[in-house]
Motif scaffolding. Structure first.
Motif, PDB file in Angstrom:
ATOM      1  N   PHE A  68      21.328  25.664  32.436  1.00 47.68           N
ATOM      2  CA  PHE A  68      20.415  26.619  31.813  1.00 47.68           C
ATOM      3  C   PHE A  68      19.363  25.901  30.976  1.00 47.68           C
ATOM      4  CE2 PHE A  68      24.729  28.420  31.958  1.00 47.68           C
ATOM      5  CZ  PHE A  68      24.500  29.463  32.841  1.00 47.68           C
ATOM      6  N   PRO A 106      18.510  28.211  25.200  1.00 48.93           N
ATOM      7  CA  PRO A 106      18.344  29.634  24.865  1.00 48.93           C
ATOM      8  C   PRO A 106      17.304  29.865  23.769  1.00 48.93           C
ATOM      9  CG  PRO A 106      20.467  28.794  24.086  1.00 48.93           C
ATOM     10  CD  PRO A 106      19.873  27.720  24.942  1.00 48.93           C
ATOM     11  N   PRO A 123      18.581  35.073  28.928  1.00 45.77           N
ATOM     12  CA  PRO A 123      19.843  34.394  29.236  1.00 45.77           C
ATOM     13  C   PRO A 123      21.009  35.177  28.627  1.00 45.77           C
ATOM     14  CG  PRO A 123      18.646  33.218  27.507  1.00 45.77           C
ATOM     15  CD  PRO A 123      17.721  34.272  28.041  1.00 45.77           C
ATOM     16  N   GLY A 124      22.068  35.294  29.381  1.00 39.37           N
ATOM     17  CA  GLY A 124      23.252  35.960  28.864  1.00 39.37           C
ATOM     18  C   GLY A 124      23.249  37.462  29.014  1.00 39.37           C
ATOM     19  N   TYR A 125      22.079  38.056  29.306  1.00 38.35           N
ATOM     20  CA  TYR A 125      22.062  39.509  29.501  1.00 38.35           C
ATOM     21  C   TYR A 125      22.723  39.875  30.831  1.00 38.35           C
ATOM     22  CZ  TYR A 125      19.238  40.990  25.515  1.00 38.35           C
ATOM     23  OH  TYR A 125      18.794  41.298  24.249  1.00 38.35           O
ATOM     24  N   ARG A 126      22.700  38.957  31.789  1.00 32.49           N
ATOM     25  CA  ARG A 126      23.272  39.167  33.124  1.00 32.49           C
ATOM     26  C   ARG A 126      22.545  40.297  33.850  1.00 32.49           C
ATOM     27  NH1 ARG A 126      23.869  35.248  34.364  1.00 32.49           N
ATOM     28  NH2 ARG A 126      25.090  35.806  36.181  1.00 32.49           N
TER      29      ARG A 126
END
Lengths: 469, 469
Positions: B113, B116, B317-320
């Motif tokens: 990644f 963030p 990122p991380g929200y999917r």
């Protein structure tokens, strides 16, 4: 067994066998004291017990009557277990049914969810907003599987409430229980393997078995007593069963809950064969009795039980937050999760963690259970009022489904289709079975606040049933 | 071809073949005019072109030098395609590498990644909070697969920006691109089937092939030219290939992008064989040139391309939050999604829809691309400064990976392990290959803002490489 218990049992058997139809007035107390040679207090205590069991109901100044929730969905209507494990093809049938759920013009008696209006969405939004605002950018890495630690600690606390010391390390956060169940199944099987499932069972289990290329042995579920452990024991000897997928509390669709003794026996039996149990417990928190029924996981000493649950039916529909308490399979499942979906949404995890800590989950749960219990009553009254008297069901002690046994000649698939034409969606029995059995059963949902629309839908359902006779 | 182009091509070949090592001063303009009998302006234009290609760099008052991004990761190091389709077992290797990414004490050169900190998390939180507050309870039903309609309209608008008229009905919202890719693969294969993948390829493709019980044919990817279409054409004739999974833009790990001509040829070739393409395009928005390279989907007239993308590397990122533009497979994928994960988080879908409409995505993207380009430059300087001169790579035109070719005798797995001991994580080449090839390659990530820690990590990496020699 005391005398009043024996009397209650005898009468319960009569009622469950359908020999005393719904609405039948029970014999007077005087009559029974004469017939059985027992005292009045024995008869009264027997009646109280039958009332507690939901089999009879008192009407002021007119005595006792057989209650709607009393009739048996008889075991005879359940299919015998499949002799040989079979591949499954049920998806297309399921989807034609599921697609109807999204139609806004249809009364959602066939929905798999309770009404979204029963949930504290505003309070949840507050927690989500707070958590998103406070989000540490690096949590997008740190909260990857197994998941947000604060959330997993909150979940572990709920296990303590069930008397289970659940190690946080064995909790994997998932996209709802559905992902937890699928990953658990993937972790312990490979294509071609045999798994034991329930009959009837949650249709998603059939679909998972199908798309993972597994074969299924069906174990009958009795609406009163739950899973048939004798048949399971036999299947474990006869077939190379690699895993079981069972719903132990308020089973979908029957509503059956395994007794504590049976849960213990189930865990022992599987431990003897070293077979993992995938335990689907998404309705366990929706109990109407005082205490939450424990999961089979409570009796697991070998780490063989993967206990799957979620907040989708208890707190946060649509958030897609579930988990598995994965025992010895925790690392395998964590890796599968990473491999197939990378992570559960990081802000969602943080938001739910905040809610569980500050939002008042237990207070909400009490309110939700109360609402569902009220709705169960309203639904039972509507059944008594509108449906033909030969429709049977067993009153569930939790959840929001009734599993209606229709007269033998009624075709549930046709009823489903006719229903849709009239703006009613009921879930036909055949989608709960690999062999499309339960052709005269439907599942209806009492998870929606009572409304004139629901009442009218029940009236229409009654008309359709009478027309089908 | 003009004279200056021919000259540039000749010199590029010399540089790419490694005959002019990094840092070599190029011949003077005068020297070349004499040697090739061309005018000064021809030489200058050739040099400008070489500079544009990232092969040489001007230093003030000292002339032109071979740039670090110039050296070839030669095709000779790529494995020849697997003659027979093979089952895959790569997971355990991948996980030992991935697990190191979460260690906060390790410099994340091996991360998959970007940092963030490069994303508008505060602005996203605002959109998420707003959307959650405004959430219609019934959206928990209505926004189930294919997904939130407003969101899908916003996504469709971005396709219009790429010159693609993407029907909203064929867009399925998923839990990140990973789920889109997995569901696409599931939709068109069954266990035992053969699929074509890249070599080297994104390790998750290997894992998906492995856990779905498929067999893989590997098609070589050249860091300059991308996928070898001749080998693919041969494989399509020789093997019953059921699907291809290719990354067409800024391929992970090589950084290669297929030219428009090759994308068109790829789509035509697959159409001829009626083989679906699962197109992984998660880096396409991270281009350093003026225009976004189009996906192969742009040339798809038969609905055979499933274009998978997400916002995980570009916005959230991380929200999917991902999707697939699924062509003729839209309904199959929608059903698989419903079956395996029910839905993508409803508040997340609504929050992202709000951001895409009001948040300033394109402005953010310009900023992000600028940051990544700056970081690429810093990384190349650090490579020139700290790594031995015989480390080669091809400068990518987008994304945030460099695919480093180490000297033949260096063992990338060992370098990875030694790196971890020194607080550095590099991704070893063997995890990008079914046969653990690319033993002397590592992938490094320039997606993190430059810092003394990264500089120091690169210095240490250089020391480890020298020690390995």
């Amino acid at each position: 067994m005391k005398r009043y218990q024996a009397l209650a049992d005898t009468m319960a058997a009569e009622i469950r066998a359908g020999r005393l139809p719904v609405g039948t007035r029970l014999p007077s107390v005087r009559h029974l004291t004469t017939q059985y040679g027992v005292g009045q207090s024995t008869v009264f205590r027997a009646y109280y017990l039958l009332e507690e069991w939901g089999l009879i109901r008192a009407r002021e100044r007119s005595g006792y009557f057989v209650a709607p929730g009393a009739k048996v969905a008889t075991q005879t209507a359940s299919p015998t277990p499949i002799a040989e494990p079979a591949a499954i093809d049920v998806s297309s049938l399921v989807f034609s049914v599921l697609d109807a759920v999204k139609r806004p013009d249809v009364v959602p008696l066939g929905s798999a969810f309770p009404s979204p209006t029963l949930f504290p969405l505003a309070r949840l939004a507050k927690s989500l907003a707070h958590a998103a605002r406070m989000l540490d950018p690096w949590s997008t890495v740190v909260d990857m599987p197994p998941g947000n630690e604060q959330l997993r600690r909150q979940i572990a606390l709920r296990y303590i409430g069930m008397g289970i010391a659940q190690p946080v390390e064995e909790l994997i956060v998932t996209n709802g229980a559905m992902e937890a169940l699928t990953l658990s199944l993937m972790a312990v099987t490979k294509p071609g393997d045999v798994v034991a499932i329930e009959s009837p069972c949650f249709y998603a289990a059939l679909q998972a078995v199908e798309h993972l290329g597994l074969r299924a042995v069906e174990i009958p579920v009795d609406p009163h007593a739950g899973l048939d452990l004798d048949v399971l024991a036999e299947a474990l000897v006869k077939h190379p069963v690699r895993a079981c997928w069972f719903m132990t509390n308020f089973q979908n669709p029957t509503g059956a809950t395994l007794s504590i003794e049976k849960k213990r026996a189930l865990v022992d039996l599987l431990a003897k064969h070293d077979v993992p149990l995938i335990e689907d417990d998404v309705y366990g928190e929706l109990h109407f009795a005082a205490d939450r029924p424990p999961p089979a996981k409570a009796f697991d000493t070998k780490g063989l039980v993967m206990h799957c649950a979620s907040l989708s039916k208890t707190l946060a529909p649509g958030y897609r937050l579930g988990w598995v308490a994965a025992g010895r399979f925790a690392d395998a499942i964590r890796r599968l999760k990473l491999m197939t979906s990378i992570s559960t949404s990081i802000p969602i995890q943080a938001g739910i963690a905040d809610y569980l800590q500050h939002g008042g989950f237990d207070k909400h749960l009490r309110k939700l259970r109360g609402a569902l219990l009220t709705q169960r009553g309203a639904m039972e009254q509507a059944i008594a009022r509108w449906l033909p008297p030969d429709v049977g069901f067993v009153q569930p002690d939790g959840g929001y489904f009734l599993w209606l046994q229709l007269p033998e000649h009624v075709d549930a698939m046709q009823l489903h289709r006719r229903g849709l034409e009239h703006g009613i969606n009921v879930t036909p029995g055949p989608i709960f079975s690999a062999r499309h059995a339960f052709g005269n059963y439907v599942r209806i949902n009492f998870g929606h606040p009572w409304s004139p629309q629901v009442e009218s839908a029940m009236k229409t359902l009654g008309e359709l049933l009478r027309a089908a006779s």
